[in-house]
Design a protein around this motif. Sequence first.
Motif, PDB file in Angstrom:
ATOM      1  N   GLU A 119       0.849  -1.189   0.000  1.00 44.69           N
ATOM      2  CA  GLU A 119       0.000   0.000   0.000  1.00 44.69           C
ATOM      3  C   GLU A 119       0.886   1.240   0.000  1.00 44.69           C
ATOM      4  O   GLU A 119       1.888   1.286   0.708  1.00 44.69           O
ATOM      5  CB  GLU A 119      -0.903   0.035   1.245  1.00 44.69           C
ATOM      6  CG  GLU A 119      -1.919  -1.071   1.328  1.00 44.69           C
ATOM      7  CD  GLU A 119      -2.714  -1.022   2.625  1.00 44.69           C
ATOM      8  OE1 GLU A 119      -2.594  -0.004   3.360  1.00 44.69           O
ATOM      9  OE2 GLU A 119      -3.437  -1.987   2.918  1.00 44.69           O
ATOM     10  N   GLY A 120       0.494   2.229  -0.810  1.00 48.73           N
ATOM     11  CA  GLY A 120       1.222   3.490  -0.847  1.00 48.73           C
ATOM     12  C   GLY A 120       2.004   3.669  -2.132  1.00 48.73           C
ATOM     13  O   GLY A 120       2.105   2.757  -2.959  1.00 48.73           O
ATOM     14  N   ASP A 121       2.562   4.864  -2.299  1.00 50.05           N
ATOM     15  CA  ASP A 121       3.317   5.210  -3.497  1.00 50.05           C
ATOM     16  C   ASP A 121       4.791   5.389  -3.155  1.00 50.05           C
ATOM     17  O   ASP A 121       5.129   5.942  -2.107  1.00 50.05           O
ATOM     18  CB  ASP A 121       2.790   6.525  -4.102  1.00 50.05           C
ATOM     19  CG  ASP A 121       1.335   6.392  -4.550  1.00 50.05           C
ATOM     20  OD1 ASP A 121       0.986   5.337  -5.122  1.00 50.05           O
ATOM     21  OD2 ASP A 121       0.556   7.330  -4.296  1.00 50.05           O
ATOM     22  N   GLY A 122       5.661   4.936  -4.061  1.00 55.10           N
ATOM     23  CA  GLY A 122       7.085   5.069  -3.840  1.00 55.10           C
ATOM     24  C   GLY A 122       7.711   3.759  -3.412  1.00 55.10           C
ATOM     25  O   GLY A 122       7.157   2.680  -3.622  1.00 55.10           O
ATOM     26  N   MET A 123       8.882   3.847  -2.773  1.00 55.38           N
ATOM     27  CA  MET A 123       9.605   2.655  -2.347  1.00 55.38           C
ATOM     28  C   MET A 123      10.137   2.848  -0.927  1.00 55.38           C
ATOM     29  O   MET A 123      10.309   3.968  -0.457  1.00 55.38           O
ATOM     30  CB  MET A 123      10.776   2.372  -3.289  1.00 55.38           C
ATOM     31  CG  MET A 123      11.850   3.442  -3.306  1.00 55.38           C
ATOM     32  SD  MET A 123      13.294   3.020  -4.328  1.00 55.38           S
ATOM     33  CE  MET A 123      14.113   1.795  -3.310  1.00 55.38           C
ATOM     34  N   ALA A 124      10.364   1.728  -0.275  1.00 52.92           N
ATOM     35  CA  ALA A 124      10.974   1.766   1.048  1.00 52.92           C
ATOM     36  C   ALA A 124      12.486   1.888   0.906  1.00 52.92           C
ATOM     37  O   ALA A 124      13.060   1.561  -0.143  1.00 52.92           O
ATOM     38  CB  ALA A 124      10.622   0.501   1.826  1.00 52.92           C
ATOM     39  N   ASN A 125      13.134   2.336   1.957  1.00 55.20           N
ATOM     40  CA  ASN A 125      14.587   2.388   1.979  1.00 55.20           C
ATOM     41  C   ASN A 125      15.133   0.956   1.864  1.00 55.20           C
ATOM     42  O   ASN A 125      14.722   0.083   2.626  1.00 55.20           O
ATOM     43  CB  ASN A 125      15.051   3.025   3.297  1.00 55.20           C
ATOM     44  CG  ASN A 125      16.523   3.350   3.310  1.00 55.20           C
ATOM     45  OD1 ASN A 125      17.344   2.628   2.768  1.00 55.20           O
ATOM     46  ND2 ASN A 125      16.867   4.446   3.958  1.00 55.20           N
ATOM     47  N   PRO A 126      16.055   0.680   0.923  1.00 55.11           N
ATOM     48  CA  PRO A 126      16.606  -0.681   0.800  1.00 55.11           C
ATOM     49  C   PRO A 126      17.262  -1.190   2.083  1.00 55.11           C
ATOM     50  O   PRO A 126      17.352  -2.402   2.302  1.00 55.11           O
ATOM     51  CB  PRO A 126      17.636  -0.543  -0.331  1.00 55.11           C
ATOM     52  CG  PRO A 126      17.177   0.637  -1.122  1.00 55.11           C
ATOM     53  CD  PRO A 126      16.568   1.578  -0.126  1.00 55.11           C
ATOM     54  N   ALA A 127      17.721  -0.274   2.922  1.00 54.49           N
ATOM     55  CA  ALA A 127      18.351  -0.678   4.183  1.00 54.49           C
ATOM     56  C   ALA A 127      17.346  -1.256   5.179  1.00 54.49           C
ATOM     57  O   ALA A 127      17.751  -1.812   6.206  1.00 54.49           O
ATOM     58  CB  ALA A 127      19.082   0.509   4.814  1.00 54.49           C
ATOM     59  N   ASN A 128      16.057  -1.150   4.874  1.00 57.65           N
ATOM     60  CA  ASN A 128      15.037  -1.779   5.730  1.00 57.65           C
ATOM     61  C   ASN A 128      15.181  -3.298   5.784  1.00 57.65           C
ATOM     62  O   ASN A 128      14.550  -3.951   6.608  1.00 57.65           O
ATOM     63  CB  ASN A 128      13.625  -1.470   5.211  1.00 57.65           C
ATOM     64  CG  ASN A 128      13.100  -0.121   5.663  1.00 57.65           C
ATOM     65  OD1 ASN A 128      13.836   0.853   5.669  1.00 57.65           O
ATOM     66  ND2 ASN A 128      11.840  -0.059   6.031  1.00 57.65           N
ATOM     67  N   ARG A 129      16.012  -3.849   4.913  1.00 56.92           N
ATOM     68  CA  ARG A 129      16.127  -5.310   4.868  1.00 56.92           C
ATOM     69  C   ARG A 129      16.502  -5.894   6.227  1.00 56.92           C
ATOM     70  O   ARG A 129      16.010  -6.945   6.616  1.00 56.92           O
ATOM     71  CB  ARG A 129      17.164  -5.722   3.817  1.00 56.92           C
ATOM     72  CG  ARG A 129      17.402  -7.233   3.736  1.00 56.92           C
ATOM     73  CD  ARG A 129      18.143  -7.613   2.491  1.00 56.92           C
ATOM     74  NE  ARG A 129      17.416  -7.212   1.305  1.00 56.92           N
ATOM     75  CZ  ARG A 129      16.368  -7.885   0.806  1.00 56.92           C
ATOM     76  NH1 ARG A 129      15.939  -8.985   1.396  1.00 56.92           N
ATOM     77  NH2 ARG A 129      15.755  -7.467  -0.280  1.00 56.92           N
ATOM     78  N   PHE A 130      17.368  -5.217   6.985  1.00 52.27           N
ATOM     79  CA  PHE A 130      17.763  -5.809   8.262  1.00 52.27           C
ATOM     80  C   PHE A 130      16.628  -5.786   9.272  1.00 52.27           C
ATOM     81  O   PHE A 130      16.604  -6.571  10.207  1.00 52.27           O
ATOM     82  CB  PHE A 130      19.049  -5.172   8.800  1.00 52.27           C
ATOM     83  CG  PHE A 130      18.897  -3.865   9.522  1.00 52.27           C
ATOM     84  CD1 PHE A 130      18.561  -3.838  10.865  1.00 52.27           C
ATOM     85  CD2 PHE A 130      19.134  -2.666   8.870  1.00 52.27           C
ATOM     86  CE1 PHE A 130      18.456  -2.631  11.549  1.00 52.27           C
ATOM     87  CE2 PHE A 130      19.040  -1.458   9.543  1.00 52.27           C
ATOM     88  CZ  PHE A 130      18.687  -1.444  10.885  1.00 52.27           C
ATOM     89  N   HIS A 131      15.633  -4.905   9.073  1.00 54.75           N
ATOM     90  CA  HIS A 131      14.442  -4.923   9.931  1.00 54.75           C
ATOM     91  C   HIS A 131      13.717  -6.265   9.788  1.00 54.75           C
ATOM     92  O   HIS A 131      13.241  -6.827  10.780  1.00 54.75           O
ATOM     93  CB  HIS A 131      13.487  -3.788   9.563  1.00 54.75           C
ATOM     94  CG  HIS A 131      14.014  -2.418   9.821  1.00 54.75           C
ATOM     95  ND1 HIS A 131      13.264  -1.436  10.440  1.00 54.75           N
ATOM     96  CD2 HIS A 131      15.207  -1.848   9.544  1.00 54.75           C
ATOM     97  CE1 HIS A 131      13.972  -0.322  10.522  1.00 54.75           C
ATOM     98  NE2 HIS A 131      15.154  -0.550   9.967  1.00 54.75           N
ATOM     99  N   SER A 132      13.620  -6.739   8.560  1.00 63.78           N
ATOM    100  CA  SER A 132      12.929  -8.010   8.320  1.00 63.78           C
ATOM    101  C   SER A 132      13.598  -9.145   9.090  1.00 63.78           C
ATOM    102  O   SER A 132      12.923 -10.041   9.619  1.00 63.78           O
ATOM    103  CB  SER A 132      12.913  -8.333   6.825  1.00 63.78           C
ATOM    104  OG  SER A 132      12.149  -7.384   6.104  1.00 63.78           O
ATOM    105  N   TRP A 133      14.921  -9.112   9.161  1.00 64.30           N
ATOM    106  CA  TRP A 133      15.640 -10.148   9.906  1.00 64.30           C
ATOM    107  C   TRP A 133      15.330 -10.068  11.401  1.00 64.30           C
ATOM    108  O   TRP A 133      15.127 -11.091  12.060  1.00 64.30           O
ATOM    109  CB  TRP A 133      17.145 -10.010   9.667  1.00 64.30           C
ATOM    110  CG  TRP A 133      17.568 -10.584   8.350  1.00 64.30           C
ATOM    111  CD1 TRP A 133      17.617  -9.940   7.151  1.00 64.30           C
ATOM    112  CD2 TRP A 133      17.966 -11.933   8.103  1.00 64.30           C
ATOM    113  NE1 TRP A 133      18.034 -10.801   6.159  1.00 64.30           N
ATOM    114  CE2 TRP A 133      18.250 -12.029   6.720  1.00 64.30           C
ATOM    115  CE3 TRP A 133      18.116 -13.056   8.899  1.00 64.30           C
ATOM    116  CZ2 TRP A 133      18.680 -13.214   6.125  1.00 64.30           C
ATOM    117  CZ3 TRP A 133      18.550 -14.238   8.316  1.00 64.30           C
ATOM    118  CH2 TRP A 133      18.827 -14.316   6.948  1.00 64.30           C
ATOM    119  N   ILE A 134      15.272  -8.865  11.930  1.00 62.09           N
ATOM    120  CA  ILE A 134      14.954  -8.700  13.358  1.00 62.09           C
ATOM    121  C   ILE A 134      13.545  -9.167  13.654  1.00 62.09           C
ATOM    122  O   ILE A 134      13.302  -9.898  14.629  1.00 62.09           O
ATOM    123  CB  ILE A 134      15.152  -7.235  13.795  1.00 62.09           C
ATOM    124  CG1 ILE A 134      16.623  -6.836  13.685  1.00 62.09           C
ATOM    125  CG2 ILE A 134      14.654  -7.036  15.235  1.00 62.09           C
ATOM    126  CD1 ILE A 134      16.887  -5.355  13.914  1.00 62.09           C
TER     127      ILE A 134
END
Length: 263
Positions: free
Chosen positions: A98-113
């Motif tokens: 949902e929403g327009d645009g993209m997330a920061n690619p560095a959010n990847r480590f959030h998924s691991w946590i």
Amino acid sequence: MNTSAHGASFGLDKDTLTDIAQQRMARSLVFPQWSTREKVAATCRILFEHGHDSGLAGQITARGEQAGTYVTQRLGLGFDEIEVDNLLLVDQDLEVIEGDGMANPANRFHSWIYRARPDVQCIVHTHPMHVCALSITGTPLQVAQMDACMLYDDVAFLAAWPGVPVGNSEGEIITRTLGSKRAAVLAHHGLVVACRSVEEACVVAIQCERAARMQLLAAPAGPINALDPVLAREAHDWILHGQRIEAAFHYFARRAARSQAQR
């Protein structure tokens, strides 16, 4: 114990008085019922006011209603520009739901946590000046003052910088470093906070920056004296009580709103 109408509490022990205080807080403190998106947007603005902004660096996420999803800000916007309407809902692979645009690619480590810590509902990753200054000295955060006791034995230290956190290896390293703690200082990088609620993550992040500033200010004056572990743990649990944290969060939100309205 004095049982007269006045002064009846003077003979009570600290544990009993603590229980009474927490019961009173549960009855007396009333807070707005905000959605997760409203809390995330408020956290972005609060942390901006507390020196956590660093251009477009840093991310704030909170678990979405559907498993494997989370709310985060859109890449290209600063913390002071975040509103409910421009937040994104993304999946673990950072695909926008949902929403327009993209997330920061560095959010990847959030998924691991999130995968490793089912207790975590919100993650804050920022580059605040004093935490970053401390991080480049190779010195862990030292908790030695009462307000900072919410962080006592709860802040890990990653001593070796793994590079830009856009890969899976960085996610594994940061998650392993964090362990079961609420926060970690990342050498040559910044701060990560992983907490039970958006409110808690916001308040803990504020205190991490304040504690780092205090440590840097105290260092030239001499060695930092350690706290009594029993008393520090007592203060840790008291300050992190849910009602106190929520009250602090809404105070910071009101203060940020006033500051931004005056600009």
